[in-house]
Design a protein around this motif. Structure first.
Motif, PDB file in Angstrom:
ATOM      1  N   TRP A  12      -2.939   6.228  -8.229  1.00 44.67           N
ATOM      2  CA  TRP A  12      -1.519   5.959  -8.413  1.00 44.67           C
ATOM      3  C   TRP A  12      -1.224   7.141  -9.539  1.00 44.67           C
ATOM      4  O   TRP A  12      -1.782   7.085 -10.827  1.00 44.67           O
ATOM      5  N   PHE A  13      -0.252   7.871  -9.388  1.00 48.02           N
ATOM      6  CA  PHE A  13       0.418   8.453 -10.654  1.00 48.02           C
ATOM      7  C   PHE A  13       1.983   7.828 -10.754  1.00 48.02           C
ATOM      8  O   PHE A  13       3.027   8.132 -10.006  1.00 48.02           O
ATOM      9  N   GLY A  14       1.782   6.894 -11.902  1.00 43.12           N
ATOM     10  CA  GLY A  14       2.980   6.129 -11.705  1.00 43.12           C
ATOM     11  C   GLY A  14       3.187   4.990 -10.941  1.00 43.12           C
ATOM     12  O   GLY A  14       2.281   4.412 -10.534  1.00 43.12           O
ATOM     13  N   GLU A  15       4.552   5.390 -10.111  1.00 40.13           N
ATOM     14  CA  GLU A  15       4.870   4.362  -8.920  1.00 40.13           C
ATOM     15  C   GLU A  15       4.457   5.160  -7.795  1.00 40.13           C
ATOM     16  O   GLU A  15       4.549   4.316  -6.618  1.00 40.13           O
ATOM     17  N   VAL A  16       3.819   6.050  -7.791  1.00 43.47           N
ATOM     18  CA  VAL A  16       3.584   6.913  -6.608  1.00 43.47           C
ATOM     19  C   VAL A  16       2.000   6.823  -6.260  1.00 43.47           C
ATOM     20  O   VAL A  16       1.130   7.168  -7.141  1.00 43.47           O
ATOM     21  N   GLN A  17       1.634   6.299  -5.037  1.00 41.14           N
ATOM     22  CA  GLN A  17       0.271   5.994  -4.495  1.00 41.14           C
ATOM     23  C   GLN A  17      -0.179   7.390  -3.681  1.00 41.14           C
ATOM     24  O   GLN A  17       0.459   7.595  -2.781  1.00 41.14           O
ATOM     25  N   VAL A  18      -1.028   7.913  -4.208  1.00 43.00           N
ATOM     26  CA  VAL A  18      -1.434   9.392  -3.370  1.00 43.00           C
ATOM     27  C   VAL A  18      -2.660   9.466  -2.653  1.00 43.00           C
ATOM     28  O   VAL A  18      -2.672   9.876  -1.671  1.00 43.00           O
ATOM     29  N   ILE A  19      -3.576   8.310  -3.061  1.00 47.27           N
ATOM     30  CA  ILE A  19      -4.873   7.768  -2.404  1.00 47.27           C
ATOM     31  C   ILE A  19      -4.721   6.323  -2.075  1.00 47.27           C
ATOM     32  O   ILE A  19      -4.685   5.519  -3.015  1.00 47.27           O
ATOM     33  N   LYS A  20      -4.638   6.017  -0.791  1.00 44.03           N
ATOM     34  CA  LYS A  20      -4.242   4.557  -0.140  1.00 44.03           C
ATOM     35  C   LYS A  20      -5.325   3.930   0.388  1.00 44.03           C
ATOM     36  O   LYS A  20      -5.543   3.474   1.477  1.00 44.03           O
ATOM     37  N   GLY A  21      -6.355   3.548  -0.423  1.00 45.63           N
ATOM     38  CA  GLY A  21      -7.370   2.766   0.100  1.00 45.63           C
ATOM     39  C   GLY A  21      -8.517   3.519   0.836  1.00 45.63           C
ATOM     40  O   GLY A  21      -8.761   2.950   2.189  1.00 45.63           O
ATOM     41  N   VAL A  22      -9.242   4.346   0.322  1.00 44.68           N
ATOM     42  CA  VAL A  22     -10.298   5.159   1.194  1.00 44.68           C
ATOM     43  C   VAL A  22     -11.395   4.666   0.888  1.00 44.68           C
ATOM     44  O   VAL A  22     -11.849   4.359  -0.035  1.00 44.68           O
ATOM     45  N   ASP A  23     -12.156   4.160   2.071  1.00 46.07           N
ATOM     46  CA  ASP A  23     -13.621   4.022   2.338  1.00 46.07           C
ATOM     47  C   ASP A  23     -14.406   4.978   3.164  1.00 46.07           C
ATOM     48  O   ASP A  23     -13.910   5.415   4.287  1.00 46.07           O
TER      49      ASP A  23
END
Length: 337
Positions: A12-23
């Motif tokens: 997350w960069f502040g309120e922005v999620q750029v990587i969303k749960g990577v497995d």
């Protein structure tokens, strides 16, 4: 044991999620490449593995060790950047040996490791030169050599060939492939160039908006894309996609909304054609010519034909699909069998 494991990793960069749960699990000695369009998160994910970006949530395991909170210096990884980041006042020998000198290794051990890296990378003749006296490909090899001497757990490459011209890119792709064979080391590589991904990778990780769209070998992704995004991202020219309603004579799986077909799986002929059209433009590439056919409501489709074709713009053609090589996609863009 996997060389590296990502568990529900988020950034997350502040309120922005750029990587969303990577497995993801990367096996020891595997060459894995992250690809995707600009802004998909591939470089951010690599920097998280390196420890250059903090992991907001989830775990990064190196072997069986939780390295999520470790600084870069503790992770045992070596990163090769897009910029060569060489010291201009130092010789090639000193640039390659600098990490070892900084670590306080004895001069004799440094010389042995540097000489071995120079042999592997064919830099022997350049060891007394400075970076300004080298070509772009030679500078990149020096940067890689500086990583090799550290004997890392894994090599991380962040678009290492993007500053090179076309001929040097081809040469360096070969060099990196041979390096992987020689070292049998784990390599994680980021690129926007799918040709690099297809020719180098054991497995490709396709990222879309911070999520994994599909993971597989180059052949798996090319022949069995999981969705429309992967189907059109992997392959050059990209897969043709057209509405199923405008295709004649195909038996389609239930739920099929769109049909995909690659340019090399279409032949031209009027009898039994699945779609009709008119030649729009021809792209001559020597051994092959790509024919762009305007098929009206079905869209413009690209067909790969022999380079010496006598077709010309305005010719009416029929497109015959190889029915064993068509792909169906539902209304959500997912592959249907």
């Amino acid at each position: 044991m996997p060389s590296l494991t990502l568990k529900a990793v988020e950034k997350w960069f502040g309120e922005v999620q750029v990587i969303k749960g990577v497995d993801l699990e990367i096996e020891e000695g595997e060459f894995v490449i992250f690809v995707g369009p600009s802004g998909c998160g591939k470089s951010t994910l690599l920097r998280m593995i390196a420890g250059l970006e903090e992991t907001s949530r989830g775990q990064i395991l190196i072997g069986d060790r939780d390295a999520t909170a470790e600084p870069p210096s503790r992770r045992g990884l070596a990163m090769v950047f897009q910029s060569y980041a060489l010291y201009p006042h130092m010789s090639v020998r000193d640039n390659v040996g600098f990490p070892l000198k900084s670590a306080g290794l004895p001069p004799a051990e440094i010389k042995e490791k540097v000489d071995e890296a120079a042999r592997v990378l064919k830099l022997d003749a350049y060891m007394d030169r400075r970076p300004k006296d080298l070509s772009g490909g030679q500078r990149q090899r020096v940067a890689i050599g500086r990583s090799i001497v550290r004997d890392p757990t894994a090599f991380l490459f962040d678009e290492p060939l993007s500053n090179l011209d076309a001929a040097l890119r081809v040469e360096m792709r070969y060099e990196i492939a041979k390096l992987h064979q020689t070292l049998a080391a784990t390599m994680i590589y980021v690129t926007h160039d799918q040709v690099e991904a297809m020719t180098l990778a054991d497995r490709i990780v396709v990222l879309e908006f911070g999520r994994i769209a599909q993971v597989g070998t180059p052949r798996e992704l090319y022949e069995r894309p999981a969705n429309l995004f992967v189907a059109q991202f992997i392959g050059s020219p990209k897969m043709n996609i057209l509405p199923a309603a405008h295709v004649r004579g195909l038996t389609l799986a239930d739920g099929t909304v769109d049909v995909g077909i690659r340019p090399e799986h279409i032949t031209l002929g009027m009898d039994g054609a699945h779609v009709d059209g008119v030649v729009d433009i021809l792209e001559y590439l020597g051994a092959d010519t790509f024919v762009v056919v305007d098929c009206g409501e079905a869209g413009k489709l690209t067909v790969r034909v022999a380079g010496d074709t006598e077709l010309k713009p305005g010719d009416a053609v029929g497109l015959i699909f190889n029915t064993t090589r068509t792909h169906g996609f539902d209304s959500a863009g997912l592959a249907v069998s």
